[in-house]
Design a protein around this motif. Structure first.
Motif, PDB file in Angstrom:
ATOM      1  N   LYS A 176       0.821  -1.201   0.000  1.00 17.68           N
ATOM      2  CA  LYS A 176       0.000   0.000   0.000  1.00 17.68           C
ATOM      3  C   LYS A 176       0.859   1.256   0.000  1.00 17.68           C
ATOM      4  N   THR A 177       0.439   2.245  -0.817  1.00 16.85           N
ATOM      5  CA  THR A 177       1.164   3.501  -0.938  1.00 16.85           C
ATOM      6  C   THR A 177       0.248   4.655  -0.539  1.00 16.85           C
ATOM      7  N   VAL A 178       0.793   5.596   0.175  1.00 21.49           N
ATOM      8  CA  VAL A 178       0.063   6.828   0.501  1.00 21.49           C
ATOM      9  C   VAL A 178       0.369   7.841  -0.597  1.00 21.49           C
ATOM     10  N   LEU A 179      -0.677   8.402  -1.176  1.00 20.73           N
ATOM     11  CA  LEU A 179      -0.477   9.391  -2.232  1.00 20.73           C
ATOM     12  C   LEU A 179       0.200  10.631  -1.669  1.00 20.73           C
ATOM     13  N   SER A 180       1.134  11.182  -2.433  1.00 18.92           N
ATOM     14  CA  SER A 180       1.817  12.396  -1.991  1.00 18.92           C
ATOM     15  C   SER A 180       0.900  13.603  -2.160  1.00 18.92           C
ATOM     16  N   LYS A 181       1.241  14.671  -1.472  1.00 20.01           N
ATOM     17  CA  LYS A 181       0.452  15.905  -1.587  1.00 20.01           C
ATOM     18  C   LYS A 181       0.444  16.409  -3.027  1.00 20.01           C
ATOM     19  N   ASN A 182       1.582  16.283  -3.710  1.00 14.89           N
ATOM     20  CA  ASN A 182       1.660  16.747  -5.096  1.00 14.89           C
ATOM     21  C   ASN A 182       0.781  15.902  -6.020  1.00 14.89           C
ATOM     22  N   GLN A 183       0.743  14.594  -5.770  1.00 17.18           N
ATOM     23  CA  GLN A 183      -0.114  13.729  -6.582  1.00 17.18           C
ATOM     24  C   GLN A 183      -1.591  14.066  -6.370  1.00 17.18           C
ATOM     25  N   ILE A 184      -1.963  14.245  -5.108  1.00 18.89           N
ATOM     26  CA  ILE A 184      -3.352  14.600  -4.800  1.00 18.89           C
ATOM     27  C   ILE A 184      -3.705  15.947  -5.422  1.00 18.89           C
ATOM     28  N   LYS A 185      -2.792  16.906  -5.316  1.00 17.22           N
ATOM     29  CA  LYS A 185      -3.029  18.239  -5.875  1.00 17.22           C
ATOM     30  C   LYS A 185      -3.204  18.175  -7.385  1.00 17.22           C
ATOM     31  N   LEU A 186      -2.343  17.414  -8.056  1.00 21.34           N
ATOM     32  CA  LEU A 186      -2.427  17.291  -9.512  1.00 21.34           C
ATOM     33  C   LEU A 186      -3.743  16.663  -9.931  1.00 21.34           C
ATOM     34  N   ILE A 187      -4.081  15.534  -9.314  1.00 18.54           N
ATOM     35  CA  ILE A 187      -5.272  14.792  -9.736  1.00 18.54           C
ATOM     36  C   ILE A 187      -6.547  15.576  -9.456  1.00 18.54           C
ATOM     37  N   THR A 188      -6.634  16.208  -8.302  1.00 23.94           N
ATOM     38  CA  THR A 188      -7.843  16.989  -7.998  1.00 23.94           C
ATOM     39  C   THR A 188      -7.930  18.247  -8.865  1.00 23.94           C
ATOM     40  N   SER A 189      -6.792  18.784  -9.275  1.00 19.97           N
ATOM     41  CA  SER A 189      -6.809  19.970 -10.141  1.00 19.97           C
ATOM     42  C   SER A 189      -7.428  19.658 -11.502  1.00 19.97           C
ATOM     43  N   LEU A 190      -7.409  18.393 -11.898  1.00 17.91           N
ATOM     44  CA  LEU A 190      -7.927  17.999 -13.210  1.00 17.91           C
ATOM     45  C   LEU A 190      -9.442  18.049 -13.285  1.00 17.91           C
ATOM     46  N   GLN A 191     -10.086  18.398 -12.175  1.00 14.34           N
ATOM     47  CA  GLN A 191     -11.527  18.652 -12.217  1.00 14.34           C
ATOM     48  C   GLN A 191     -11.823  19.954 -12.974  1.00 14.34           C
ATOM     49  N   GLN A 192     -10.788  20.787 -13.150  1.00 17.54           N
ATOM     50  CA  GLN A 192     -10.950  22.061 -13.849  1.00 17.54           C
ATOM     51  C   GLN A 192     -10.326  21.997 -15.244  1.00 17.54           C
ATOM     52  N   LYS A 193     -11.031  22.551 -16.218  1.00 13.96           N
ATOM     53  CA  LYS A 193     -10.598  22.472 -17.615  1.00 13.96           C
ATOM     54  C   LYS A 193      -9.220  23.091 -17.833  1.00 13.96           C
ATOM     55  N   LYS A 194      -8.942  24.221 -17.180  1.00 15.94           N
ATOM     56  CA  LYS A 194      -7.668  24.889 -17.456  1.00 15.94           C
ATOM     57  C   LYS A 194      -6.483  24.013 -17.082  1.00 15.94           C
ATOM     58  N   TYR A 195      -6.642  23.186 -16.043  1.00 21.00           N
ATOM     59  CA  TYR A 195      -5.548  22.305 -15.657  1.00 21.00           C
ATOM     60  C   TYR A 195      -5.505  21.045 -16.524  1.00 21.00           C
ATOM     61  N   ARG A 196      -6.677  20.602 -16.997  1.00 22.29           N
ATOM     62  CA  ARG A 196      -6.675  19.494 -17.964  1.00 22.29           C
ATOM     63  C   ARG A 196      -5.944  19.918 -19.230  1.00 22.29           C
ATOM     64  N   ASP A 197      -6.225  21.148 -19.675  1.00 19.61           N
ATOM     65  CA  ASP A 197      -5.552  21.663 -20.866  1.00 19.61           C
ATOM     66  C   ASP A 197      -4.058  21.847 -20.621  1.00 19.61           C
ATOM     67  N   GLN A 198      -3.720  22.340 -19.450  1.00 15.44           N
ATOM     68  CA  GLN A 198      -2.312  22.600 -19.123  1.00 15.44           C
ATOM     69  C   GLN A 198      -1.490  21.320 -19.082  1.00 15.44           C
ATOM     70  N   HIS A 199      -2.035  20.302 -18.420  1.00 16.54           N
ATOM     71  CA  HIS A 199      -1.281  19.054 -18.250  1.00 16.54           C
ATOM     72  C   HIS A 199      -1.588  18.008 -19.317  1.00 16.54           C
ATOM     73  N   GLN A 200      -2.629  18.267 -20.124  1.00 10.74           N
ATOM     74  CA  GLN A 200      -3.081  17.301 -21.149  1.00 10.74           C
ATOM     75  C   GLN A 200      -3.384  15.946 -20.522  1.00 10.74           C
ATOM     76  N   LEU A 201      -4.133  16.003 -19.406  1.00 15.30           N
ATOM     77  CA  LEU A 201      -4.516  14.804 -18.663  1.00 15.30           C
ATOM     78  C   LEU A 201      -5.996  14.876 -18.302  1.00 15.30           C
ATOM     79  N   PHE A 202      -6.621  13.709 -18.114  1.00 16.04           N
ATOM     80  CA  PHE A 202      -7.996  13.661 -17.611  1.00 16.04           C
ATOM     81  C   PHE A 202      -8.159  12.442 -16.720  1.00 16.04           C
ATOM     82  N   VAL A 203      -9.208  12.466 -15.902  1.00 12.56           N
ATOM     83  CA  VAL A 203      -9.441  11.424 -14.905  1.00 12.56           C
ATOM     84  C   VAL A 203     -10.636  10.569 -15.301  1.00 12.56           C
ATOM     85  N   ALA A 204     -10.510   9.257 -15.083  1.00 10.55           N
ATOM     86  CA  ALA A 204     -11.635   8.333 -15.270  1.00 10.55           C
ATOM     87  C   ALA A 204     -11.730   7.450 -14.031  1.00 10.55           C
TER      88      ALA A 204
END
Length: 259
Positions: free
Chosen positions: A2-30
């Motif tokens: 088991k791994t605990v997600l880092s603060k940076n990982q959590i910040k990145l993934i939750t930021s992808l709820q917003q379009k500007k960050y999806r566009d910036q990182h070219q990532l999306f969540v499923a």
């Protein structure tokens, strides 16, 4: 392990709820087993695959599958990054794929064209409808809700892996393809009853905004106006059909005529 997600990982993934960050990182969540599995099988590149021990025990993803980061964690960690009220046991972050337009394919098939559709659930459902009826291309106006909005992704139920969705200026698109043998269909109250029309196997089917319908400049490019009649004629009914419901009816009639 088991791994605990880092603060940076959590910040990145939750930021992808917003379009500007999806566009910036070219990532999306499923989220969810079927959706994640369908996207992986469609060879969409995975940046993060985050799952519980229980999910791993009942699902096998080949080590040959390109997944940049595999993270086994627990339900509490997944809850921190989930957008669902009841989080799934697997979440994936995918790279937004590039879209290639095959002009010859479009010229010889039906495509949907969405003029400022705003509701995420409607767009997701329309993508599912397109997949069901074998429509491979959907063109969206720049103001249509973002394809990678988490609510759209969930509503597609995996159909996003089978349908190419492209954002473009609709007027330019239609003028590029419009010719006497390539019809531009749209639904209007003054249109011809769809069940009385001889429908072609190729062309654009334009669906409009939930409140305003098809915009005036796009209306002027429509060559074949269709109408979905209420039943029985003259009975008091709802003011209009939901755009995803109307799309289902229209696509069904196009395909029915091919049998």
């Amino acid at each position: 392990m088991k791994t605990v997600l880092s603060k940076n990982q959590i910040k990145l993934i939750t930021s992808l709820q917003q379009k500007k960050y999806r566009d910036q990182h070219q990532l999306f969540v499923a989220e969810g087993n079927k959706l994640v599995s369908d996207l992986i099988e469609a060879n969409v590149e995975v940046e993060f695959l985050i799952y519980t021990k229980e999910w791993k025990a009942s699902n096998s993803i080949s080590r040959k599958t390109k997944i940049n980061n595999r993270i086994e964690t627990d339900a509490l960690q997944i809850k921190k990054i989930s957008t669902l009220k009841t989080p799934s046991s697997v979440i994936a972050v995918f790279k937004i794929p590039s879209r290639i337009i095959d002009k010859a394919d479009i010229q010889n098939s039906l495509s949907l064209v969405l003029d400022d559709v705003q509701d995420p659930g409607n767009l997701g459902t329309i993508i599912r409808v397109a997949d069901w009826f074998g429509i491979k291309h959907i063109f969206c106006s720049p103001n249509t809700v973002d394809l990678y909005n988490p609510k759209v992704i969930q509503a597609t139920m995996g159909a996003i892996s089978s349908v190419s969705v492209i954002y473009t200026k609709l007027e330019e698109l239609i003028l590029q393809y419009k010719n006497p043998s390539f019809p531009i269909y749209g639904t209007f109250l003054e249109g011809e009853i769809i069940y009385n029309c001889k429908l072609q196997k190729k062309g654009f089917i334009i669906m409009g905004n939930e409140g305003k319908g098809v915009s005036e400049k796009i209306q002027n490019l429509v060559t074949n106006k269709l109408y979905i009649p209420d039943f029985p004629n003259g009975k008091a009914v709802s003011e209009s059909l939901n755009v995803s419901v109307a799309t289902s009816i229209i696509c069904s009639e196009f395909r029915r005529q091919e049998f």
